[in-house]
Design a protein around this motif. Structure first.
Motif, PDB file in Angstrom:
ATOM      1  N   LEU A 137     -95.491  86.651  21.344  1.00 22.77           N
ATOM      2  CA  LEU A 137     -94.212  86.284  21.966  1.00 22.77           C
ATOM      3  C   LEU A 137     -93.859  87.276  23.079  1.00 22.77           C
ATOM      4  N   THR A 138     -94.186  88.552  22.850  1.00 24.90           N
ATOM      5  CA  THR A 138     -93.920  89.577  23.867  1.00 24.90           C
ATOM      6  C   THR A 138     -94.702  89.263  25.138  1.00 24.90           C
ATOM      7  N   GLU A 139     -95.942  88.829  24.940  1.00 23.31           N
ATOM      8  CA  GLU A 139     -96.785  88.475  26.081  1.00 23.31           C
ATOM      9  C   GLU A 139     -96.170  87.299  26.861  1.00 23.31           C
ATOM     10  N   TRP A 140     -95.705  86.297  26.120  1.00 22.78           N
ATOM     11  CA  TRP A 140     -95.068  85.141  26.769  1.00 22.78           C
ATOM     12  C   TRP A 140     -93.771  85.550  27.479  1.00 22.78           C
ATOM     13  N   SER A 141     -93.031  86.485  26.882  1.00 24.74           N
ATOM     14  CA  SER A 141     -91.774  86.897  27.518  1.00 24.74           C
ATOM     15  C   SER A 141     -92.066  87.601  28.845  1.00 24.74           C
ATOM     16  N   ASN A 142     -93.149  88.395  28.875  1.00 22.79           N
ATOM     17  CA  ASN A 142     -93.542  89.050  30.133  1.00 22.79           C
ATOM     18  C   ASN A 142     -93.934  88.009  31.166  1.00 22.79           C
ATOM     19  N   ARG A 143     -94.701  87.030  30.715  1.00 23.66           N
ATOM     20  CA  ARG A 143     -95.187  85.990  31.612  1.00 23.66           C
ATOM     21  C   ARG A 143     -94.029  85.191  32.207  1.00 23.66           C
ATOM     22  N   ALA A 144     -93.032  84.895  31.352  1.00 27.41           N
ATOM     23  CA  ALA A 144     -91.900  84.073  31.815  1.00 27.41           C
ATOM     24  C   ALA A 144     -90.813  84.941  32.458  1.00 27.41           C
ATOM     25  N   GLY A 145     -90.979  86.265  32.342  1.00 23.47           N
ATOM     26  CA  GLY A 145     -89.989  87.183  32.920  1.00 23.47           C
ATOM     27  C   GLY A 145     -88.644  87.121  32.225  1.00 23.47           C
ATOM     28  N   VAL A 146     -88.666  87.021  30.880  1.00 22.85           N
ATOM     29  CA  VAL A 146     -87.395  86.992  30.133  1.00 22.85           C
ATOM     30  C   VAL A 146     -87.367  88.120  29.096  1.00 22.85           C
ATOM     31  N   ASP A 147     -86.159  88.455  28.655  1.00 24.20           N
ATOM     32  CA  ASP A 147     -85.999  89.525  27.660  1.00 24.20           C
ATOM     33  C   ASP A 147     -86.429  89.038  26.280  1.00 24.20           C
ATOM     34  N   ILE A 148     -86.895  90.001  25.481  1.00 25.22           N
ATOM     35  CA  ILE A 148     -87.250  89.651  24.101  1.00 25.22           C
ATOM     36  C   ILE A 148     -86.592  90.651  23.147  1.00 25.22           C
ATOM     37  N   ILE A 149     -86.097  90.148  22.035  1.00 30.57           N
ATOM     38  CA  ILE A 149     -85.523  91.000  20.994  1.00 30.57           C
ATOM     39  C   ILE A 149     -86.479  90.949  19.810  1.00 30.57           C
ATOM     40  N   ALA A 150     -87.010  92.109  19.437  1.00 24.33           N
ATOM     41  CA  ALA A 150     -87.981  92.142  18.337  1.00 24.33           C
ATOM     42  C   ALA A 150     -87.792  93.411  17.520  1.00 24.33           C
ATOM     43  N   GLN A 151     -88.227  93.354  16.269  1.00 22.86           N
ATOM     44  CA  GLN A 151     -88.285  94.558  15.431  1.00 22.86           C
ATOM     45  C   GLN A 151     -89.713  94.654  14.926  1.00 22.86           C
ATOM     46  N   GLN A 152     -89.977  95.663  14.087  1.00 22.22           N
ATOM     47  CA  GLN A 152     -91.375  95.764  13.651  1.00 22.22           C
ATOM     48  C   GLN A 152     -91.685  94.727  12.574  1.00 22.22           C
ATOM     49  N   GLU A 153     -92.973  94.543  12.373  1.00 19.53           N
ATOM     50  CA  GLU A 153     -93.467  93.598  11.380  1.00 19.53           C
ATOM     51  C   GLU A 153     -92.835  93.892  10.020  1.00 19.53           C
ATOM     52  N   GLY A 154     -92.488  92.830   9.298  1.00 21.82           N
ATOM     53  CA  GLY A 154     -91.949  93.021   7.947  1.00 21.82           C
ATOM     54  C   GLY A 154     -90.441  93.205   7.899  1.00 21.82           C
ATOM     55  N   SER A 155     -89.780  93.314   9.056  1.00 26.31           N
ATOM     56  CA  SER A 155     -88.323  93.479   9.007  1.00 26.31           C
ATOM     57  C   SER A 155     -87.660  92.130   8.697  1.00 26.31           C
ATOM     58  N   ASP A 156     -86.375  92.177   8.409  1.00 33.64           N
ATOM     59  CA  ASP A 156     -85.655  90.962   8.000  1.00 33.64           C
ATOM     60  C   ASP A 156     -85.426  90.052   9.213  1.00 33.64           C
ATOM     61  N   PRO A 157     -85.935  88.803   9.154  1.00 34.04           N
ATOM     62  CA  PRO A 157     -85.772  87.889  10.291  1.00 34.04           C
ATOM     63  C   PRO A 157     -84.304  87.699  10.683  1.00 34.04           C
ATOM     64  N   ALA A 158     -83.428  87.654   9.676  1.00 33.59           N
ATOM     65  CA  ALA A 158     -82.005  87.440   9.974  1.00 33.59           C
ATOM     66  C   ALA A 158     -81.428  88.616  10.761  1.00 33.59           C
ATOM     67  N   ALA A 159     -81.975  89.813  10.529  1.00 33.99           N
ATOM     68  CA  ALA A 159     -81.509  90.997  11.269  1.00 33.99           C
ATOM     69  C   ALA A 159     -81.917  90.896  12.737  1.00 33.99           C
ATOM     70  N   VAL A 160     -83.122  90.364  12.964  1.00 33.22           N
ATOM     71  CA  VAL A 160     -83.589  90.165  14.346  1.00 33.22           C
ATOM     72  C   VAL A 160     -82.668  89.163  15.044  1.00 33.22           C
ATOM     73  N   ILE A 161     -82.325  88.091  14.334  1.00 34.61           N
ATOM     74  CA  ILE A 161     -81.455  87.059  14.905  1.00 34.61           C
ATOM     75  C   ILE A 161     -80.063  87.633  15.182  1.00 34.61           C
TER      76      ILE A 161
END
Length: 285
Positions: A149-173
């Motif tokens: 997804l990070t790669e796609w965000s770079n390609r599309a030139g948009v911001d991405i919000i991410a945490q590390q693997e295993g974190s709570d999906p709801a927290a990312v949202i």
């Protein structure tokens, strides 16, 4: 105008396998039969089922056709061709309000099992929307999903919000909703985990994500798109039904349609679930 034509010719060539499969069969029926009888309908039924329209959808289409043939006193098999096209077109109609989220502040939840092309779909949507888009990497189960997804965000030139693997999906949202509000984003695109084998977990995860969005970003329009792999045929329909049990789905994205002769699955899914196919994916574009 050049690009438009390019897109349509790509679309047409992408659907060639399906068209050849269904259309050549239909041609032989419309020209091979001299009268409209049970044999004619049986052959027609077989071709539609082979094109993956599914038994239920095919039966409904044939019933509609039989009714119209009676009503309009049609005697020639060749005259059934346009009727059949019209019936199928009607099945595939998409309401003009279907793309509502493109016109207002929205959150788009993208769901579906792994490997169907969810991340690619999000990348393509981000690139195509011509709006201020933020992506949320809420598939925290798979490290590769975040990287992709990070790669796609770079390609599309948009911001991405991410945490590390295993974190709570709801927290990312949660983070993504705050970012979308403070950065005045038009659309927040959320990738989610694609685990179906444990429905209970999936259900809990999706409802938790929805609660966070409704609480933190109530003014946003919420759209849920399910991504299905067109090459898996009837299996895609099964997945759609299972996801429909755990989540409200407002639209379908059918990917890899250029890789299948069974694109009729698009008609089956829309007819059986009553959910419109809003996008189709062909190739990497």
């Amino acid at each position: 105008m050049g690009e438009k034509k390019g897109f349509f010719s790509r679309l047409v060539s992408g659907l060639t396998k399906t068209r050849k499969n269904i259309a050549s069969g239909l041609d032989s029926i419309f020209h091979g039969f001299s009268k409209i009888d049970d044999d004619f309908y049986e052959e027609l039924e077989e071709i539609l089922i082979m094109g993956d329209l599914g038994v239920d959808t095919t039966m409904n289409i044939i019933e509609d056709l039989q009714e119209r043939v009676k009503e309009e006193h049609i005697k020639e098999p060749a005259e059934c061709r346009q009727l059949l096209i019209d019936i199928i077109k009607k099945q595939m109609e998409v309401d003009e309000t279907a793309y509502e989220y493109e016109n207002r502040t929205s959150v788009v939840l993208v769901i579906g099992v792994n490997g169907v092309g969810k991340t690619t779909t999000i990348g393509k949507l981000a690139a195509q929307l011509n709006k201020k888009v933020i992506m949320a990497a809420a598939d925290t189960f798979r490290a590769a999903a975040i990287e992709q997804l990070t790669e796609w965000s770079n390609r599309a030139g948009v911001d991405i919000i991410a945490q590390q693997e295993g974190s709570d999906p709801a927290a990312v949202i949660y983070d993504a909703c705050q970012a979308a509000k403070s950065r005045h984003a038009d659309v927040l695109l959320c990738d989610t985990a694609g685990r179906l084998h444990n429905k209970k977990n999936l259900m809990n995860e999706l409802s938790k994500i929805r609660r966070v969005i409704e609480r933190e970003f109530p003014e946003a329009y919420l759209e849920t798109l399910i991504v299905l792999d067109g090459t898996t045929g009837q299996n895609a329909l099964v997945q759609a039904k299972q996801f429909k049990e755990v989540s409200d789905i407002s639209g379908i994205v059918l990917t890899k349609l250029d890789g299948t002769a069974k694109g009729g699955i698009a008609i089956a899914i829309q007819a059986e679930l009553g959910i419109p196919v809003k996008y189709i994916g062909i190739g990497e574009k």
